[in-house]
Design an enzyme around this catalytic site. Structure first.
Site, PDB file in Angstrom:
ATOM      1  N   SER A 142      -4.129   2.056  -2.975  1.00  0.00           N
ATOM      2  CA  SER A 142      -2.538   2.594  -3.294  1.00  0.00           C
ATOM      3  C   SER A 142      -1.277   1.531  -3.672  1.00  0.00           C
ATOM      4  O   SER A 142      -1.753   0.467  -2.994  1.00  0.00           O
ATOM      5  CB  SER A 142      -2.035   3.364  -1.975  1.00  0.00           C
ATOM      6  OG  SER A 142      -0.670   3.520  -2.011  1.00  0.00           O
ATOM      7  N   TYR A 167      -0.788   3.488   6.829  1.00  0.00           N
ATOM      8  CA  TYR A 167      -1.602   3.933   5.783  1.00  0.00           C
ATOM      9  C   TYR A 167      -1.944   2.832   4.807  1.00  0.00           C
ATOM     10  O   TYR A 167      -2.977   2.620   4.451  1.00  0.00           O
ATOM     11  CB  TYR A 167      -0.727   4.893   4.905  1.00  0.00           C
ATOM     12  CG  TYR A 167      -1.087   5.445   3.679  1.00  0.00           C
ATOM     13  CD1 TYR A 167      -2.222   6.109   3.575  1.00  0.00           C
ATOM     14  CD2 TYR A 167      -0.460   5.066   2.520  1.00  0.00           C
ATOM     15  CE1 TYR A 167      -2.962   6.505   2.156  1.00  0.00           C
ATOM     16  CE2 TYR A 167      -0.652   5.469   1.127  1.00  0.00           C
ATOM     17  CZ  TYR A 167      -2.012   6.214   0.963  1.00  0.00           C
ATOM     18  OH  TYR A 167      -2.228   6.391  -0.150  1.00  0.00           O
TER      19      TYR A 167
HETATM   20  N1  LIG Z   1      -1.001  11.151  -4.653  1.00  0.00           N
HETATM   21  C1  LIG Z   1      -0.397   9.944  -4.645  1.00  0.00           C
HETATM   22  O1  LIG Z   1       0.824   9.690  -4.856  1.00  0.00           O
HETATM   23  C2  LIG Z   1      -1.286   9.002  -4.209  1.00  0.00           C
HETATM   24  C3  LIG Z   1      -0.815   7.578  -4.372  1.00  0.00           C
HETATM   25  C4  LIG Z   1      -1.542   6.315  -4.031  1.00  0.00           C
HETATM   26  C5  LIG Z   1      -2.725   6.655  -3.652  1.00  0.00           C
HETATM   27  N2  LIG Z   1      -3.135   7.792  -3.314  1.00  0.00           N
HETATM   28  C6  LIG Z   1      -4.648   8.157  -2.833  1.00  0.00           C
HETATM   29  O2  LIG Z   1      -5.604   8.874  -3.746  1.00  0.00           O
HETATM   30  C7  LIG Z   1      -6.396   9.738  -2.993  1.00  0.00           C
HETATM   31  C8  LIG Z   1      -6.057  11.149  -3.122  1.00  0.00           C
HETATM   32  O3  LIG Z   1      -4.950  11.476  -2.912  1.00  0.00           O
HETATM   33  P1  LIG Z   1      -4.081  13.095  -3.121  1.00  0.00           P
HETATM   34  O4  LIG Z   1      -2.762  12.735  -3.428  1.00  0.00           O
HETATM   35  O5  LIG Z   1      -5.022  13.870  -4.010  1.00  0.00           O
HETATM   36  O6  LIG Z   1      -4.130  13.594  -1.475  1.00  0.00           O
HETATM   37  P2  LIG Z   1      -4.887  14.779  -0.933  1.00  0.00           P
HETATM   38  O7  LIG Z   1      -4.327  15.015   0.348  1.00  0.00           O
HETATM   39  O8  LIG Z   1      -4.148  16.147  -1.906  1.00  0.00           O
HETATM   40  O9  LIG Z   1      -6.397  14.939  -1.179  1.00  0.00           O
HETATM   41  C9  LIG Z   1      -7.069  14.060  -0.140  1.00  0.00           C
HETATM   42  C10 LIG Z   1      -8.296  15.338   0.237  1.00  0.00           C
HETATM   43  O10 LIG Z   1      -9.195  14.533   1.175  1.00  0.00           O
HETATM   44  C11 LIG Z   1      -9.491  15.320   2.237  1.00  0.00           C
HETATM   45  N3  LIG Z   1      -9.854  14.523   3.449  1.00  0.00           N
HETATM   46  C12 LIG Z   1      -9.252  13.947   4.055  1.00  0.00           C
HETATM   47  N4  LIG Z   1      -9.887  13.329   5.174  1.00  0.00           N
HETATM   48  C13 LIG Z   1     -11.318  13.763   4.995  1.00  0.00           C
HETATM   49  C14 LIG Z   1     -12.562  13.353   5.716  1.00  0.00           C
HETATM   50  N5  LIG Z   1     -12.627  12.862   6.732  1.00  0.00           N
HETATM   51  N6  LIG Z   1     -13.734  13.791   5.111  1.00  0.00           N
HETATM   52  C15 LIG Z   1     -13.597  14.878   3.853  1.00  0.00           C
HETATM   53  N7  LIG Z   1     -12.456  14.912   3.423  1.00  0.00           N
HETATM   54  C16 LIG Z   1     -11.205  14.589   3.883  1.00  0.00           C
HETATM   55  C17 LIG Z   1      -8.283  16.175   2.434  1.00  0.00           C
HETATM   56  O11 LIG Z   1      -8.652  17.530   2.883  1.00  0.00           O
HETATM   57  C18 LIG Z   1      -7.719  16.283   1.141  1.00  0.00           C
HETATM   58  O12 LIG Z   1      -7.988  17.573   0.348  1.00  0.00           O
HETATM   59  C19 LIG Z   1      -6.278   9.285  -1.580  1.00  0.00           C
HETATM   60  O13 LIG Z   1      -7.141   8.411  -1.234  1.00  0.00           O
HETATM   61  C20 LIG Z   1      -4.890   8.743  -1.594  1.00  0.00           C
HETATM   62  O14 LIG Z   1      -4.511   7.855  -0.540  1.00  0.00           O
HETATM   63  C21 LIG Z   1      -2.626   9.130  -3.711  1.00  0.00           C
END
Ligand SMILES: NC(=O)c1ccc[n+]([C@@H]2O[C@H](COP(=O)([O-])OP(=O)(O)OC[C@H]3O[C@@H](n4cnc5c(N)ncnc54)[C@H](O)[C@@H]3O)[C@@H](O)[C@H]2O)c1
Length: 354
Positions: A142, A167
């Site tokens: 991130s 985080y």
């Molecule tokens: N959306 C953003 O702007 C952004 C920015 C930087 C980094 N990220 C990273 O990208 C990735 C995807 O983000 P997103 O926005 O799609 O988030 P999101 O919350 O929509 O998706 C993450 C999914 O992971 C699942 N999850 C959580 N813990 C789990 C576990 N122990 N076992 C199995 N599944 C589990 C959740 O149920 C969720 O559906 C994440 O790693 C997030 O930290 C996202």
């Protein structure tokens, strides 16, 4: 190629799985389907890929009823034995690990979840890749790892030793853990630092979703740091394109790596880190104007101080991404926000003029 994509009930994982299937790859999607935000949105994403809620059973791999090559399993990545069994049964070529507990502010109130879902879960992914070799492990980091840094644009050659939320610390830890496994077990790993991702099927805890909801209800939106924010908002399709281009190019050892002057973004091991961002920061107020335009409705605003854990600005240096993959994200805010508001109005069946 057979992919494991974790987090496929989530925002980014859902889009990545779809794109991989579009180009003919085989995908096993995995998600715990937790209730960090509206669980119905997660089930709707799965449903749109032919995975019916009624058929989901913990630990059981089920096939999509509409998409050839897609199957899904509900599984907690912290469950090492179940994950190990899945890897042994399925023999993945590539792992795209996107599941995590996301959200900066939530980590101030629920720190334990971040250790469970971001650290223990990641260790289990690494161990599974160690004992069931894959061509490439790509995982979500991130932009929040840049923490207290103020040198812009943020570069993967900068030190990122000053995270300002748990985080961010969990994501930086993932990068360190990945380097160790790349070094010890020769696993090609690439970490992707995403910059504020937005678009259709987006996350309800993020600004664009919250702004849209409030504006439609005629309620004031919360504008932090009194609007003095600049963000490198990145459209979902650009993120997906970046992930796939990187996934297709397994990390290589950096032959020019100098241990006397170590580059933080690469190594002697097959280890790499990239930024994926639009590299064109937008003022928060301009982002809000784009939402107003998309909805055809004006926002009322509550101007508030910066929230703990948050940073006032972000800007991605994507030179490495361009050099290695020939790709640069470039969707304009007006176009991306309009795609989101159109999706939102259609999905929630809202008429902004009523
Ligand atoms: N959306 C953003 O702007 C952004 C920015 C930087 C980094 N990220 C990273 O990208 C990735 C995807 O983000 P997103 O926005 O799609 O988030 P999101 O919350 O929509 O998706 C993450 C999914 O992971 C699942 N999850 C959580 N813990 C789990 C576990 N122990 N076992 C199995 N599944 C589990 C959740 O149920 C969720 O559906 C994440 O790693 C997030 O930290 C996202």
């Amino acid at each position: 190629m057979k992919y494991l994509v974790t987090g496929t009930a989530g925002f980014i994982g859902f889009h990545v799985a779809k794109k991989l299937l579009d180009r003919g790859d085989e995908v096993v999607g995995l998600d715990i389907i937790n209730d960090y935000y509206d669980i119905n949105l997660k089930y709707a994403r799965l449903e749109s890929m032919g995975i019916s809620k009624d058929l989901i059973e913990k630990g059981k791999v089920i096939s999509s009823q509409s998409l050839e090559g897609y199957s899904f399993v509900q599984l907690d990545l912290a469950d090492k034995d179940a994950l190990s069994q899945l890897f042994q049964d399925q023999m993945f070529d590539v792992v795209v690990h996107l599941a995590a507990q996301a959200g900066v502010r939530h980590s101030l109130t629920h720190p334990e979840v971040y250790i469970q879902s971001n650290i223990i879960a990641f260790l289990n992914i690494l161990e599974c890749c160690r004992f069931n070799p894959v061509k490439h492990l790509v995982y979500a980091s991130s932009s929040s790892v840049y923490g207290a840094n103020e040198k812009m644009p943020f570069s993967t050659s900068d030190s990122v030793d000053h995270p300002i939320s748990l985080y961010a610390a969990s994501k930086k830890s993932n990068e360190l853990m990945a380097h160790t496994y790349s070094h010890l077990f020769n696993i090609p790993t690439t970490g992707l630092r995403f910059f504020t991702v937005y678009g259709p099927w987006g996350r309800p805890d993020m600004a664009l979703f919250l702004f849209t909801e409030a504006i439609l209800k005629g309620e004031p939106i919360k504008v932090f740091n009194y609007g003095e924010m600049k963000r490198d908002f990145t459209y979902i399709d650009d993120i997906v394109e970046g992930i796939l281009r990187v996934a297709d190019r397994p990390a290589q050892p950096n032959t020019e790596f100098d241990p006397m002057n170590p580059d933080p973004g690469s190594g002697k091991a097959p280890y790499k880190v990239y930024n994926i961002g639009n590299s064109a920061p937008v003022l928060l107020m301009d982002y809000i104007r784009a939402v107003e335009k998309g909805l055809g409705k004006e926002a009322k605003m509550d101007l508030l101080p910066l929230q703990p854990g948050d940073v006032p600005a972000s800007h991605a240096d994507v030179d490495d991404l361009i050099r290695d993959t020939g790709y640069k994200p470039d969707t304009k805010i007006e176009d991306g926000v309009k795609a989101f508001t159109d999706w939102y109005l259609d999905y929630y069946k809202v008429n902004p003029n009523e």
